[in-house]
Design an enzyme around this catalytic site. Sequence first.
Site, short mmCIF file in Angstrom:
data_model
loop_
_atom_site.label_atom_id
_atom_site.label_comp_id
_atom_site.label_asym_id
_atom_site.label_seq_id
_atom_site.Cartn_x
_atom_site.Cartn_y
_atom_site.Cartn_z
CG HIS A 144 -2.01 -1.04 1.12
ND1 HIS A 144 -2.95 -1.06 0.12
CD2 HIS A 144 -2.28 -2.12 1.89
CE1 HIS A 144 -3.77 -2.10 0.28
NE2 HIS A 144 -3.38 -2.76 1.35
CG ASP A 181 19.65 -11.75 -4.78
OD1 ASP A 181 19.51 -11.99 -5.99
OD2 ASP A 181 19.80 -12.64 -3.90
CD GLU A 185 -4.42 -9.45 4.08
OE1 GLU A 185 -4.58 -8.41 4.74
OE2 GLU A 185 -3.52 -9.56 3.25
NE ARG A 236 1.56 -5.01 3.31
CZ ARG A 236 0.36 -4.71 3.81
NH1 ARG A 236 -0.40 -5.65 4.38
NH2 ARG A 236 -0.08 -3.46 3.76
CG ASP A 249 -7.21 -6.16 3.32
OD1 ASP A 249 -5.98 -6.00 3.36
OD2 ASP A 249 -7.98 -5.45 2.64
O1 LIG Z 1 -5.67 -5.97 6.51
C1 LIG Z 1 -4.95 -5.30 7.26
O2 LIG Z 1 -5.33 -4.72 8.29
C2 LIG Z 1 -3.52 -5.20 6.91
O3 LIG Z 1 -3.01 -6.01 6.15
C3 LIG Z 1 -2.82 -3.96 7.32
C4 LIG Z 1 -3.28 -2.95 6.28
O4 LIG Z 1 -2.52 -3.08 5.12
C5 LIG Z 1 -3.31 -1.58 6.81
O5 LIG Z 1 -4.07 -1.64 7.95
C6 LIG Z 1 -1.99 -0.93 7.13
O6 LIG Z 1 -2.35 0.37 7.61
#
Ligand SMILES: O=C(O)C(=O)C[C@H](O)[C@@H](O)CO
Length: 266
Positions: A48, A87, A152, A73, A178
């Site tokens: 994100h 790497d 999630e 991530r 999520d």
């Molecule tokens: O689903 C979630 O909660 C996450 O995976 C974290 C999110 O990406 C977000 O809350 C980060 O601010």
Amino acid sequence: MPAPKNTFKAALREGRFQLGLWVALGSAYAAEIASGSGYDWLLLDGEHGPNDMPLLGAQIGALRGTVSHPIVRPPMGEAWLLKQLLDQGAQTFLIPMVETAEQARALVRAVRYPPAGIRGVGAGLGRASDFNRTPEYLTTANDEICLIVQIESRAGLAALDEIAAIEGVDGIFIGPSDLAADMGYLGQPAAPPVTEAIRDAFARIHKHGKARGIMTVVLEQAHEYRAMGADFMAIGTDVNCLVKAMDGLRRDFLGLAGTQTKGGGY
Ligand SMILES: O=C(O)C(=O)C[C@H](O)[C@@H](O)CO
């Protein structure tokens, strides 16, 4: 000289709680500033945050030698992406939206050299081996990789036990935002049914001897997750901290009433 020790993985194995912060500004400077706050880990968000490979590499480099372990991530769990990040020196990954054991097994193979996996040999070009100054890197790297998968969604929860049982999956991170969205509670990560699903997931993860991870920007929620057994947890984001500080400073100077922008807890 072997591959660098993964201090985060070692801490989880020793049962030492690890406190983290989400870093999504896409800036090596911001990551370095955050490491000075003393967090055990910093999540470098390529899903994100506006992060591309060079930016993620710069942030990994900026955290070298600091107390904050970088957890990277990627936008998705793709072997070609993980190869480049490995790497560049990434040793710990948080892979979003994992929903099947097959997906998780492929991720384990993607972050390990043969015969345990399919990672390509090229670390001699990268920070991982200190630019080829680590003679025993190839034969010691696998053990210092820490793979955390994100569950999630309801599909992920249904496959949780199968995923948690996989050797090479070191931990499971529940994404409350999520998961809430998938459960029909978009923007309500603290809705009671979501919290109960997280509580149950934590119990199942722990039964498999794996680490339990989560994140929230609401302090009361953080204490609740810790009491539920979170082994590693992010309690805020660099973006949120910056907005609250900048908005608050102006509001304080101008004596403006009104509550802080607390954000939706995600
Ligand atoms: O689903 C979630 O909660 C996450 O995976 C974290 C999110 O990406 C977000 O809350 C980060 O601010």
